[in-house]
Scaffold this motif. Structure first.
Motif, PDB file in Angstrom:
ATOM      1  N   UNK A 183       1.179  -0.477  -3.241  1.00  0.00           N
ATOM      2  CA  UNK A 183       1.676   0.842  -3.631  1.00  0.00           C
ATOM      3  C   UNK A 183       3.099   0.704  -4.139  1.00  0.00           C
ATOM      4  N   UNK A 184       3.789   1.841  -4.268  1.00  0.00           N
ATOM      5  CA  UNK A 184       5.194   1.810  -4.683  1.00  0.00           C
ATOM      6  C   UNK A 184       5.843   3.146  -4.403  1.00  0.00           C
TER       7      UNK A 184
ATOM      8  N   UNK B 100      -1.644  -9.788  -5.313  1.00  0.00           N
ATOM      9  CA  UNK B 100      -2.002  -8.403  -5.640  1.00  0.00           C
ATOM     10  C   UNK B 100      -1.085  -7.860  -6.724  1.00  0.00           C
ATOM     11  N   UNK B 101       0.188  -8.249  -6.657  1.00  0.00           N
ATOM     12  CA  UNK B 101       1.143  -7.782  -7.669  1.00  0.00           C
ATOM     13  C   UNK B 101       0.801  -8.336  -9.053  1.00  0.00           C
ATOM     14  N   UNK B 102       0.430  -9.606  -9.107  1.00  0.00           N
ATOM     15  CA  UNK B 102       0.044 -10.176 -10.407  1.00  0.00           C
ATOM     16  C   UNK B 102      -1.206  -9.478 -10.950  1.00  0.00           C
TER      17      UNK B 102
ATOM     18  N   UNK C 136       0.820  -1.212   0.000  1.00  0.00           N
ATOM     19  CA  UNK C 136       0.000   0.000   0.000  1.00  0.00           C
ATOM     20  C   UNK C 136       0.853   1.260   0.000  1.00  0.00           C
ATOM     21  N   UNK C 137       0.207   2.379  -0.312  1.00  0.00           N
ATOM     22  CA  UNK C 137       0.901   3.657  -0.254  1.00  0.00           C
ATOM     23  C   UNK C 137       1.322   4.006   1.166  1.00  0.00           C
TER      24      UNK C 137
ATOM     25  N   UNK D  65       5.813   8.700  -4.762  1.00  0.00           N
ATOM     26  CA  UNK D  65       4.989   7.642  -4.178  1.00  0.00           C
ATOM     27  C   UNK D  65       3.681   7.525  -4.961  1.00  0.00           C
ATOM     28  N   UNK D  66       3.333   6.297  -5.325  1.00  0.00           N
ATOM     29  CA  UNK D  66       2.079   6.043  -6.035  1.00  0.00           C
ATOM     30  C   UNK D  66       1.477   4.727  -5.562  1.00  0.00           C
TER      31      UNK D  66
END
Length: 379
Positions: free
Chosen positions: A236-237, A263-265, A91-92, A221-222
């Motif tokens: 998030x990232x 979630x990443x996939x 998450x962010x 940040x996104x």
């Protein structure tokens, strides 16, 4: 107990959201949770990942193919980070906490706008930093003069930006970019820019991350909570210069190891196949924004038209109640929950935040009740 914990409070947003669950028939306009479903292809990709056993750790930084797609996506807006300059987070919120934990020593000052999302101030306090608020224009846009005064007076080396903004929906204007660039260079600032709502910008999108000369000074940040309506999937990232990544990775690694694999996939497929879903969602938010804004104006509220995100921040100063008193009464009398502006810092007092990411039917009912409430207050 860590003494820093005593310096913060529970979220004012959650405080009012939690009250709704205890009141039968109450309408909540509190949370930033889009009412749209997660796009179908993202759900399918996550199910496929589960069925294929892709539930083990990913690399600390996240799936390489996802980081490549994030790089391409940001590149379409003129923001240039390669895959090794991107770290996928839980998450962010984890991105913010990782960045502040890595950067801020005890007693260091961080410039944060007011009003602003409350996590900024509280994260800084949790890591032992000191918050210095800078004021905004009356329409909540960035005021370079006021910001420079805050920089000079505080001696801070760290600046937090957030556009589009929660709680006001303000955006960064193109004309402000060159002045902001000069300010950052003049005072040797490091910038943390939280752009969780960048996909929901209703006017032309501008970001300090687009200024190539500042890349070494900007941490971007996104995330995917708002863009794909996947708030509970926690993805998030953050992006920064490759030479700095190892230090930030230490904090991220010991905090969460890696973001959730499935979630990443899902987000990977989302960036490749679901951006049309985002455009549709944005078009609906614009309709809701216009409806809520016009209703509030008709009721006599002083309110700025949001240019991004899905919040609106009307003034309630004329009612001679604190923002908390106003929102408590509104909930008690009409069973409508909005967030007191004071939840967003000193600059939020005298306002309330309405989230319009709820259905049109709920918005209509809630605004009818708000109108009844203020008519009764004015008698």
């Amino acid at each position: 107990m860590n003494s820093n914990v005593n310096k913060i409070e529970l979220s004012g947003i959650r405080k009012f959201s939690n009250k709704v669950a205890k009141i039968q028939g109450a309408i909540s306009l509190t949370l930033g949770q889009p009412d749209f479903p997660v796009p179908k292809r993202i759900k399918e990709a996550m199910i496929e990942a589960l069925e294929q056993g892709k539930t083990t750790y990913t690399s600390n930084a996240g799936l390489e193919q996802l980081r490549i797609e994030i790089s391409k996506y940001l590149g379409s807006f003129g923001i240039e980070y390669d895959k090794d300059e991107i770290c996928v987070t839980a998450g962010g919120s984890e991105a913010l906490f990782t960045v502040f934990t890595t950067l801020i020593d005890r007693g260091e000052k961080v410039l944060i706008p007011t009003p602003a999302y409350p996590a900024y101030e509280n994260c800084v306090k949790l890591v032992g930093g000191e918050v210095v608020n800078y004021k905004l224009n009356e329409d909540f846009s960035l005021n370079i003069g006021l910001l420079e005064n805050a920089v000079k007076d505080s001696g801070s080396r760290y600046l937090l930006l957030s556009f589009p903004t929660n709680p006001t929906g303000a955006i960064l204007e193109e004309k402000q970019l060159s002045e902001l660039k000069e300010l950052i260079l003049k005072y040797d600032l490091t910038v943390i820019t939280d752009e969780m709502y960048s996909a929901l910008c209703y006017d032309e999108y501008h970001s300090i991350g687009q200024v190539k000369e500042l890349k070494d000074r900007v941490i971007f940040i996104g995330g995917f909570s708002k863009i794909f309506s996947m708030t509970g999937l926690r993805l998030g990232y953050f992006c920064l210069n490759k030479g700095l990544m190892d230090d930030f990775m230490k904090v991220h690694q010991y905090n969460v190891s890696c973001a959730t694999s499935i979630s990443q996939y899902g987000a990977y497929v989302g960036l490749r196949e679901c951006l049309n879903d985002v455009e549709y969602m944005k078009s609906q938010f614009i309709k809701r924004r216009d409806y809520v804004y016009n209703r509030l104006m008709d009721m006599g509220f002083e309110v700025e038209l949001p240019k991004g995100a899905f919040y609106i921040f009307p003034s309630i100063k004329k009612f001679n109640l604190s923002s908390e008193e106003f929102c408590e009464l509104l909930l008690e009398k009409k069973k409508v929950a909005c967030v007191p502006g004071s939840a967003f810092g000193q600059g939020g007092e005298g306002f309330m935040r309405i989230s319009y990411c709820y259905s049109t039917e709920e918005l209509e009912k809630a605004l009818d009740l708000i109108e009844e409430f203020i008519n009764e207050l004015e008698k």
